[in-house]
Design an enzyme around this catalytic site. Structure first.
Site, PDB file in Angstrom:
ATOM      1  N   TYR A 128       0.829  -1.216   0.000  1.00 27.84           N
ATOM      2  CA  TYR A 128       0.000   0.000   0.000  1.00 27.84           C
ATOM      3  C   TYR A 128       0.858   1.259   0.000  1.00 27.84           C
ATOM      4  CZ  TYR A 128      -3.560  -3.382   1.257  1.00 27.84           C
ATOM      5  OH  TYR A 128      -4.384  -4.464   1.262  1.00 27.84           O
ATOM      6  N   TYR A 130     -11.731  -1.023  -0.595  1.00 28.05           N
ATOM      7  CA  TYR A 130     -11.775  -0.570   0.796  1.00 28.05           C
ATOM      8  C   TYR A 130     -10.430  -0.010   1.233  1.00 28.05           C
ATOM      9  CZ  TYR A 130      -8.893  -4.260   2.792  1.00 28.05           C
ATOM     10  OH  TYR A 130      -7.821  -5.046   3.138  1.00 28.05           O
ATOM     11  N   ARG A 131      -9.422  -0.091   0.377  1.00 26.49           N
ATOM     12  CA  ARG A 131      -8.059   0.286   0.761  1.00 26.49           C
ATOM     13  C   ARG A 131      -7.263   0.355  -0.527  1.00 26.49           C
ATOM     14  NH1 ARG A 131      -4.790  -3.505   5.127  1.00 26.49           N
ATOM     15  NH2 ARG A 131      -3.090  -2.076   5.552  1.00 26.49           N
TER      16      ARG A 131
END
Ligand code: ADP
Length: 519
Positions: free
Chosen positions: A91, A465-466
């Site tokens: 991420y 969601y991310r």
């Protein structure tokens, strides 16, 4: 990596700010050489890591130092990117969204402040890792199990803030913390929930307190720096049971999810259910070259050969049950009955009983880090990045999503690693992309594939969601009801709480007025 500054900060101004930060955290904790910058860069960058380059990093040791840092940051207009342990691999790692943002490394604040066995919670500072918490509970012989994610190298607090998932009944991390301490962008210190009362005894027991609840506002957000978090743990259960099944066909996922969903909804299964395709196991335990050396996605016959050699199905399903032995046995019987209506396959089970050594897996509250290996699938200079939309636990949308994703992976020349995590009422679809960071063509194709996957999901009413730093704007854009009303609300709150725009510009697509693109 050489130093990059935000567009509106001059080198002289930055130097003066660094001196002021050094006076707060100590000169040794101002990390400002090229090697430091490399250490805080995104190790898995899909493309040029300088797109998210930190200018430098500073590491405060206390809440008071964090507050003082914010005062200086406001004075000089220096944007800060708080991290807990900075292991947010896939991420963006420790790297900031906007190049030139100064990383605020909270890893030195690493105390486990409170562990209450009867109440089954702990209170942690940002730098406490899953390994730290496990070791502490073991050393002190405390009968508590902490929720452990698939890869446990990160922090307990950071993972909860990022909406991470973990094994065990408290695995929906953002739903199982209780009570925060937060430093607001102006340096003000607040506590949420019952902790808003001085001397509160029930801070980590009841989430809502009185009036609006603010906790979720500080998750996946750039509205505050979380310095303490109450985390719900599980009292050591009397027993734990693992139910596993290999499923031979790709399309099995449809009936499996529809069989599991009502059991999850009714609370027969109380923790997340993981279903991963064979590639999940293969990527974590071998390299692509071991199987195939050609270009493009691995051909179907090679994939079939892998399944044959490893003796695994298309999907591997695992269900965990925790609690009283009689209850678990009864729950397992209900699950077996539901599956028997669909398949002649049997579950393999493992029953753990209190007093026995715990199997060394996160399912039993024991941390691991070997899944990091999937980054090496293609090359030692590898990385991975996920595409994870949220879907209903229903056959048609899931199968349609699976078929489209698989085809797109194939079209763009990537091996398909897919999984499904069943929550209480939703499925998180995990599509993992592994790549070689040094292969420019592969990097380009990877970016195109991810954008295509996002656009495809959006056109069907689904989103993620991310996301990785590189796609935060795109994902935020997909939440577009009423002409992006949510973005307008986020901006209003951002401008009210952080008028100087110093905290994590661009995080989750939320930009302060200072850096916001018009229109
Ligand atoms: P990990 O626990 O995996 O090491 P990180 O420290 O990388 O996680 O944090 C992931 C992201 O969560 C960061 O990039 C940042 O945006 C946010 N974050 C982490 N810690 C904090 C914190 N204490 N306060 C506010 N945001 C945080």
């Amino acid at each position: 990596m050489r130093r990059i500054l935000p567009v509106d900060i001059t080198p002289e101004r930055f130097e003066r700010a660094l001196t002021a930060f050094g006076a707060i955290v100590g000169k040794d904790w101002v990390l400002d050489d090229d090697i430091d910058r490399d250490a805080y860069a995104d190790a898995y960058a899909l493309g040029d890591a300088t797109t998210h380059a930190p200018s430098a990093a500073i590491a405060p040791a206390s809440v008071e130092e964090v507050q003082a840092v914010l005062r200086v940051a406001n004075e000089f207009g220096i944007p800060l990117w708080p991290i807990s342990r900075g292991k947010n691999y896939g991420y963006g790692g420790a790297a900031p969204c906007m190049p030139g943002t100064l990383v605020l490394d909270l890893g030195r604040m690493r105390r486990i402040l409170d562990v209450d066995v009867r109440r089954a919670y702990c209170v942690v500072e940002p730098g406490v890792g899953f390994f730290d918490l496990y070791q502490f509970l073991e050393q002190e012989k405390l009968p508590l199990w902490a929720p452990m994610p698939g890869n446990c190298i990160g922090s307990v607090l950071g993972n909860a803030l990022e909406h991470g998932t973990a094994y065990g009944p408290h695995g929906d991390r953002a739903n199982n913390f209780c009570g925060m301490e937060v430093v607001l962008p102006d340096g003000e210190l607040i506590r949420t929930g019952m902790g808003a009362m001085a001397g509160a005894d029930a801070w980590h027991l009841f989430r809502y307190s009185y009036g609006p609840g603010w906790d979720q506002m500080f998750t996946q957000s750039n509205l505050g720096i979380v310095t303490k978090l109450g985390v719900w743990l599980m009292q050591e259960p009397e027993a734990a049971m693992e139910l596993r099944m290999e499923l031979p066909d790709e399309e099995d996922i449809g009936w499996v999810i529809e069989t599991l969903a009502p059991l999850r909804q009714a609370g027969v299964i109380k923790s997340q259910v993981n279903i991963g395709n064979f590639m999940r196991y293969v990527m974590g335990s071998s390299q692509r070259d071991d199987w195939y050396r050609g270009e493009g996605a691995m051909p179907e016959d090679i994939q079939a050969d892998i399944r044959h050699q490893r003796n695994v199905g298309w999907w591997g399903l695992e269900i965990m049950l925790y609690g009283y032995r009689e209850v678990i046995e009864a729950e397992a019987a209900v699950i077996r009955r539901a599956f028997a209506a669909q398949t002649t396959n049997e579950f393999t089970t493992r029953l753990w009983k209190r007093g026995e050594p715990r199997p060394p897996f996160p399912h039993y509250g024991v941390p691991i880090s070997f899944p990091l290996r999937i980054a090496n699938w293609i090359s030692p200079y590898g990385g991975h990045l996920g595409f994870s939309p949220i879907l209903p636990p229903e056959r048609e949308p899931l199968l349609a999503q699976l078929r489209r994703s698989r085809q797109m992976f194939r079209d763009y020349g990537f091996d398909f690693y897919g999984g499904f995590t069943l929550g209480e009422r939703h499925v998180t679809v995990v599509n993992m992309l592994a790549y070689d960071r040094q292969d420019e063509d592969m990097v380009r194709r990877g970016r195109e594939l991810l954008l295509a996957l996002m656009a495809d999901a959006k056109s069907r009413g689904y989103s993620e969601y991310r996301s990785h730093l590189a796609f935060m704007d795109e994902v935020a854009q997909s939440y577009d009801f009423n002409g992006h009303a949510l973005a307008r609300l986020n901006n209003k709150i951002k401008d009210a709480l952080d008028p100087q725009g110093i905290l994590a510009p661009g995080k989750q697509g939320i930009w302060p007025a200072r850096y916001r693109k018009q229109g």
